[in-house]
Structures are given as C-alpha cells and as structure tokens.
Motif scaffolding. Structure first.
Motif, PDB file in Angstrom:
ATOM      1  N   TYR A  96       0.801  -1.222   0.000  1.00  0.00           N
ATOM      2  CA  TYR A  96       0.000   0.000   0.000  1.00  0.00           C
ATOM      3  C   TYR A  96       0.837   1.276   0.000  1.00  0.00           C
ATOM      4  O   TYR A  96       0.350   2.335  -0.379  1.00  0.00           O
ATOM      5  CB  TYR A  96      -0.955  -0.002   1.196  1.00  0.00           C
ATOM      6  N   GLN A 278     -13.599  -6.162  -1.950  1.00  0.00           N
ATOM      7  CA  GLN A 278     -12.528  -6.749  -1.138  1.00  0.00           C
ATOM      8  C   GLN A 278     -13.125  -7.486   0.045  1.00  0.00           C
ATOM      9  O   GLN A 278     -14.234  -7.195   0.502  1.00  0.00           O
ATOM     10  CB  GLN A 278     -11.529  -5.689  -0.694  1.00  0.00           C
ATOM     11  N   ASN A 284      -7.043 -10.711  -1.511  1.00  0.00           N
ATOM     12  CA  ASN A 284      -7.189  -9.389  -2.124  1.00  0.00           C
ATOM     13  C   ASN A 284      -5.950  -9.046  -2.950  1.00  0.00           C
ATOM     14  O   ASN A 284      -4.852  -9.548  -2.700  1.00  0.00           O
ATOM     15  CB  ASN A 284      -7.395  -8.339  -1.034  1.00  0.00           C
ATOM     16  N   THR A 286      -3.813  -5.656  -4.803  1.00  0.00           N
ATOM     17  CA  THR A 286      -3.659  -4.223  -4.992  1.00  0.00           C
ATOM     18  C   THR A 286      -3.651  -3.896  -6.491  1.00  0.00           C
ATOM     19  O   THR A 286      -3.500  -4.777  -7.339  1.00  0.00           O
ATOM     20  CB  THR A 286      -2.354  -3.726  -4.356  1.00  0.00           C
ATOM     21  N   TYR A 287      -3.781  -2.620  -6.798  1.00  0.00           N
ATOM     22  CA  TYR A 287      -3.866  -2.194  -8.196  1.00  0.00           C
ATOM     23  C   TYR A 287      -2.620  -2.606  -8.981  1.00  0.00           C
ATOM     24  O   TYR A 287      -2.717  -2.988 -10.156  1.00  0.00           O
ATOM     25  CB  TYR A 287      -4.070  -0.678  -8.263  1.00  0.00           C
ATOM     26  N   PRO A 322     -12.026   1.563  -6.676  1.00  0.00           N
ATOM     27  CA  PRO A 322     -11.320   1.247  -5.428  1.00  0.00           C
ATOM     28  C   PRO A 322     -12.236   0.444  -4.501  1.00  0.00           C
ATOM     29  O   PRO A 322     -13.447   0.661  -4.468  1.00  0.00           O
ATOM     30  CB  PRO A 322     -11.003   2.624  -4.835  1.00  0.00           C
ATOM     31  N   GLY A 323     -11.632  -0.487  -3.785  1.00  0.00           N
ATOM     32  CA  GLY A 323     -12.402  -1.286  -2.849  1.00  0.00           C
ATOM     33  C   GLY A 323     -12.862  -2.623  -3.384  1.00  0.00           C
ATOM     34  O   GLY A 323     -13.404  -3.447  -2.638  1.00  0.00           O
ATOM     35  N   ASN A 327      -8.686  -4.289  -6.510  1.00  0.00           N
ATOM     36  CA  ASN A 327      -8.137  -2.942  -6.278  1.00  0.00           C
ATOM     37  C   ASN A 327      -8.328  -2.634  -4.797  1.00  0.00           C
ATOM     38  O   ASN A 327      -8.969  -1.644  -4.420  1.00  0.00           O
ATOM     39  CB  ASN A 327      -8.838  -1.908  -7.162  1.00  0.00           C
ATOM     40  N   GLN A 329      -7.968  -1.868  -0.781  1.00  0.00           N
ATOM     41  CA  GLN A 329      -7.475  -0.731  -0.020  1.00  0.00           C
ATOM     42  C   GLN A 329      -6.976  -1.199   1.341  1.00  0.00           C
ATOM     43  O   GLN A 329      -7.485  -2.161   1.918  1.00  0.00           O
ATOM     44  CB  GLN A 329      -8.591   0.300   0.152  1.00  0.00           C
ATOM     45  N   ASN A 330      -5.968  -0.495   1.848  1.00  0.00           N
ATOM     46  CA  ASN A 330      -5.369  -0.786   3.149  1.00  0.00           C
ATOM     47  C   ASN A 330      -6.451  -0.813   4.233  1.00  0.00           C
ATOM     48  O   ASN A 330      -7.323   0.046   4.245  1.00  0.00           O
ATOM     49  CB  ASN A 330      -4.329   0.302   3.456  1.00  0.00           C
TER      50      ASN A 330
END
Length: 571
Positions: A96, A278, A284, A286-287, A322-323, A327, A329-330
């Motif tokens: 992240y 997510q 999960n 990340t992008y 996002p989400g 993709n 998220q932290n």
C-alpha cells in the motif's frame, strides 16, 4: 534529448539490457541461502530508465512485475533525486505504500551513476519464506488484515556509500522466524544488484547517452507494437466471468471475477465492474497486482514477442473501482493474492478467446496451490524449519494441441523443489507420492493437462501445516465444447485411519508423526468436442496412464482392452 535512435541499435540495446537482468537473476539463484530461491527460483529482476520506468524484465515470475512497477517512483516520493547518490540501495515490500503486492516479496533497487549522472536503475525481488505474521510462512488462510501477514518494510535506504545498513537487516531478521535465512537471501539480493550496476555502467561506457535514448525508444516501440496488435482484432465487446471458491474462513462464499473488454481500433478498455468487493481473507489484490496481470495476459494473447517494458501500459485502459477485490485498499490482507490474479488472467483469456482463437487456451489449474510445513526436529530443537512449496497442475488445451501436464501457469513460473533437496534440507516430512493424476485433464478434441498428487508424511509430532489453494470448487473450464478439468483438494489422513478433507485455505493444522497430507492440484479444461479426438490419441492416453480405460469409454465412447501388458482398441 535526442530520441531518434536507429532500429538496429535499439534492438541491440534491448537485448543487452535483458541480458543484464538475466545475469542478475543468475547471481541471486547462485548465491541465495534458501531453497525457495536457489531451487524454486522465486525471484525476478529488471532494469529501469532514470525516471524509474521498467525497460527490461527477465522471464522469471510475471506476478512479481506488480512489485517492480512503481517501487522506484515510490523511492522518488520519499527521497528527492538530489538526495540519491552512487552506492545507495533502497528496500521495500509494502503493497500500500511501497509498490509491493504482498509482504514476503522484498524488492531491493539501486541507482546506477556514471560520475554524477544517473543513467538508470537495477532492481530485484525475492520471495522470502517467512517475514513474520501470525503463522510460519507469513500467509494465513484466515487473515483478516495485512498486519497479520508479517512486517511491512517502508521504503528505506539499505545501502549508503556502498555499505550495507545492518540496522535495516536487523529489523527484518528480528521479525522472521528464520533470521539466518533472511540474512543470507537479502545479501544475495544486494550482491545481484551490484552485478547489474557493473553491467549497466559497462553498457553506458559503450553507448553513452544513446543507451538512455534507446531505453525511451524501447518503451515507445512496445506501445506501438501492442497498439498494432490490438488494431488487428475485430472491434467489439468481449465479456467473461469466473469464480473463486472462497476467501477463507471469514469469507466462505464464492467470489466473482468478471471483465468486459472493449476494442475500438487500437484502443482497448478493460472494465472490471461487477467484480466482488474486497474481503476479509488473504486473496485481495492491490492495483499494481492487477496491472501486472493485465500486462501478462495481453502480451500473451496479442503479441508474445513484445519487449516487457513500461510502454505496454500506455496501450490499454483499466476501469476498476477502489475497494474491489482486485483494487483493494489498506489494510486488506493480500498474502494469497496470486490466486486471484490467476483468476483475473483466466477471465481475460476467456473473454478474448473469440478475438484470438489461434492463441485461446482453455481454463488452467490457475491456483498457486501452496503447502507450508513448519516445526522443529526433536534432535535439533534450536533449529526451526519452514518448508514452502507451490505445486503445479494442468494447463488448458488449445486448438493446436493437448494442454501441458504438471506445470505452473499464468502468473507464476517457479520450479518444483526436488524431493532429494526437500528431504535433505527439511527433515520434517517425507514424500510418499509424487505423480500425475489420471483423468484430471478435461476431455476434448485436445485434452486438458493433468494435475499433480503429492503426498507428505510427517516424521515428527507437532508439525504445523498451512494450505492455500483454489479451483477446488469451480473447476477449470473447457473451451469450444471441451470438458472441464478436475478440481484440486487437500486431504489429511491420521494414523488412526481417519481421512478429512481440508478447506482450500487452511492454517495451523497440527499433524503428528505418521500423519499424511495429500495435495491434489487441479487439472485443466479440454478444447473442442470429445467426439473429434483421434482414437490413436485416446489409446496413447490410456497407455501413458493419462486416461483410464473406464473414462476413455465414458468420455470418448472408445472401448479399449488390456491383454497382458498390451492395450488395444477393441474390435
């Protein structure tokens, strides 16, 4: 800056840069401490231009591209260019805030200077078998937060004035269950970068600024070539969806991955709307991981000969909210993100099959089926062992032929750990079976590849087992009338004779001396209708134990009989 470089020079420089990346990879493998690197080769290497854009990546593990993509630009965010000097190296692993995709993948990058001029960067990544976290091996099937998966290493200067900052290494070692192994592997990574730095300087001595100009032209060339490949495809919208089995105990329901690919001229959009959000579970992505997967899939399907560099990313657009699970998220956990990326690759391949029939491939095993055994030998209680293995499976069939048996596919490219090396270096287990699984490849005019059965027996009590897999509920799909391949499974057989099927994501399973863990990996889908398979090919499958006599009749309608040790097609 003069970017008018002749094509011959660009080709020569491109291959020279690739050879530098490949030599760096050899340096890591030859000097690493852990079997995961020196035997399984779970590493990647690359060369970058002065701005931090990748210009050459050795052919190791496609998934690692996600960790290499942006780490140098992350370095620039923290360290202004005037603060970066010759002899520096930087380290990071944070998905992240550091350009990584999961915590065990630690990347080390180094700037390359000719006097005061920055001429490029070299980088390498290695998967470390333990970086802390709640379970040995760091990736837990029931993780609900990245903070349960190990130490997060912010972008840090690990070398200065060509001297290693031992305090940084101490920090990492203090968070690993096997610090000696971490120390050896990290120093191998630093040494590999020094090899790359020397070679890139030698190249600059020959070509001067033409080397840098060629780096930029290589990226422009990759973009032009991918756009040209896209332009040859039929305009239209192509869609596909597939499912992951689950995300572990906290998220036990199936997870949808889908894509809509739109092609208009030389422009391609990939829209992942409708994909699952997510989850509380380690799958999960990340992008950066999504970018790496799309990079791999389009290069494979449209033009495998395109140079692997950052120019490819200019030729397509990704639309993803996002989400979503792709993709994330932290602080979503990402330890087993590769299985999700495998499914992303599958849906892109499935969607593109009508557009590129000559390169279309049926559903693959597409699971980085992982086994982690950890514990101590009672005769050497001060030595803690962690054995990590990812076991291959079947590759999908194509219109050109049968799928390959027992291979890694899509986003991973690691080798298997030979049984001799395993039992010598990790005395916790014995391998009782290692074989291809008959009837695991989907039927078709061309048969899907076979999965693998690998059975381990515990030598001592209190050994901890973690399993991370997928494609156990949703089997690899066939293409153009081909049948599905078989799914995978984990089994635990106790010494009292009881057998239990374990979840596809399981952690902290305690096994004792004599207990056995059996791992069956997925096969792969077939291509074309089974009725079109040649009888001679079916007979060969039976002789080679790829298809049983019973299934040859059920699937293909062909009667085969065995007389003595000979097989023949019945009259």
């Amino acid at each position: 800056m003069n970017r008018k470089v002749d094509a011959v020079t660009v080709e020569i420089v491109g291959n020279l840069l690739l050879s530098i990346a490949e030599e760096m990879g050899i340096a890591i493998i030859k000097s690493a401490y852990s079997t995961n690197i020196k035997e399984r080769r779970d590493i990647s290497t690359a060369v970058f231009d002065p701005e931090g854009n990748m210009v050459a990546q050795a052919e190791h593990v496609p998934m690692h591209l996600g960790s290499l993509l942006s780490i140098i630009k992350e370095v620039y965010k923290k360290y202004p260019v005037e603060q970066i000097k010759a002899g520096d190296m930087f380290i990071g692993n944070d998905p992240y805030n550091g350009g990584g995709t999961h915590l065990p993948d630690i990347t080390i990058v180094a700037p390359v200077f000719e006097k005061q001029k920055l001429v490029g960067w070299v980088a390498n990544l290695a998967h470390h078998s333990d970086v802390g976290g709640k379970v040995p091996g760091s990736t837990s099937g029931d993780a609900v937060s990245i903070y349960q998966e190990g130490i997060k290493i912010p972008i840090s200067r690990v070398c200065q004035n060509d001297r290693v900052n031992e305090e940084v290494l101490d920090f990492i070692m203090a968070n690993s269950r096997i610090p000696k192994e971490r120390y050896g592997d990290l120093n191998a990574q630093i040494a590999a970068n020094r090899v790359g730095m020397r070679r890139l300087l030698e190249a600059y001595e020959v070509y001067g600024d033409l080397l840098i100009d060629s780096m930029y032209e290589l990226q422009d060339y990759a973009e032009r070539r991918l756009r040209a490949g896209i332009a040859k495809l039929s305009d239209g919208d192509y869609e596909f969806a597939d499912y992951m089995d689950d995300a572990g105990a906290a998220s036990p329901d199936p997870i949808k991955i889908c894509v809509k690919i739109s092609i208009r001229g030389d422009v391609m959009d990939l829209d992942f709307a409708g994909t699952h959000e997510q989850v509380e579970g380690p799958i999960n992505v990340t992008y950066n991981g999504l970018l790496a997967t799309v990079f791999y899939a389009l290069k494979s399907l449209i033009d495998p000969g395109i140079p692997s560099n950052a120019g490819i990313y200019r030729a397509f657009n990704i639309i993803v909210e996002p989400g979503l699970i792709i993709n994330a998220q932290n602080p979503a956990p990402v330890g087993a993100r590769i299985d999700t990326c495998m499914r992303v690759a599958d849906v892109i391949f499935g969607a593109m099959a009508p557009a590129v029939p000559d390169r279309a491939i049926a559903g693959c095993n597409s699971s980085c089926t992982t086994a982690v055994f950890s514990g101590t030998n009672p005769n050497e209680k001060d030595h803690f062992y962690i054995y990590l293995e990812t076991i291959a499976g079947g590759a999908g069939a194509t219109e050109h032929g049968d799928g390959l048996n027992g291979v890694q596919v899509h986003m991973t490219n690691t080798s298997n750990l030979p049984i001799e090396a395993l039992e010598m270096e990790f005395p916790l287990v014995l391998v009782r079976q290692y074989s291809l699984i008959p009837d695991s490849g989907g039927a078709g005019e061309y048969r899907g590849g076979q999965g693998i059965c690998r059975e381990f027996e515990a030598r001592f009590d209190n050994i901890n087992f973690t399993g991370l897999g997928d494609r156990q509920l949703f089997a690899p799909w066939g293409l153009n009338g081909g049948e599905n391949g078989s799914g995978g499974a984990y089994y635990l057989k106790r010494t009292d004779g009881t057998t239990e099927r374990l979840p596809s994501k399981c952690s902290e399973i305690v096994i004792n001396a004599g207990d056995r863990i059996t791992i069956k990996t997925p096969g792969a889908g077939g291509y074309g209708e089974a009725k079109n398979r040649k009888p001679e090919a079916i007979l060969t499958d039976v002789i080679e134990n790829k298809v049983s006599i019973e299934r040859a009749f059920q699937l293909y309608g062909l009667k085969i009989e065995k007389i003595g040790n000979e097989y023949r097609i019945a009259e």
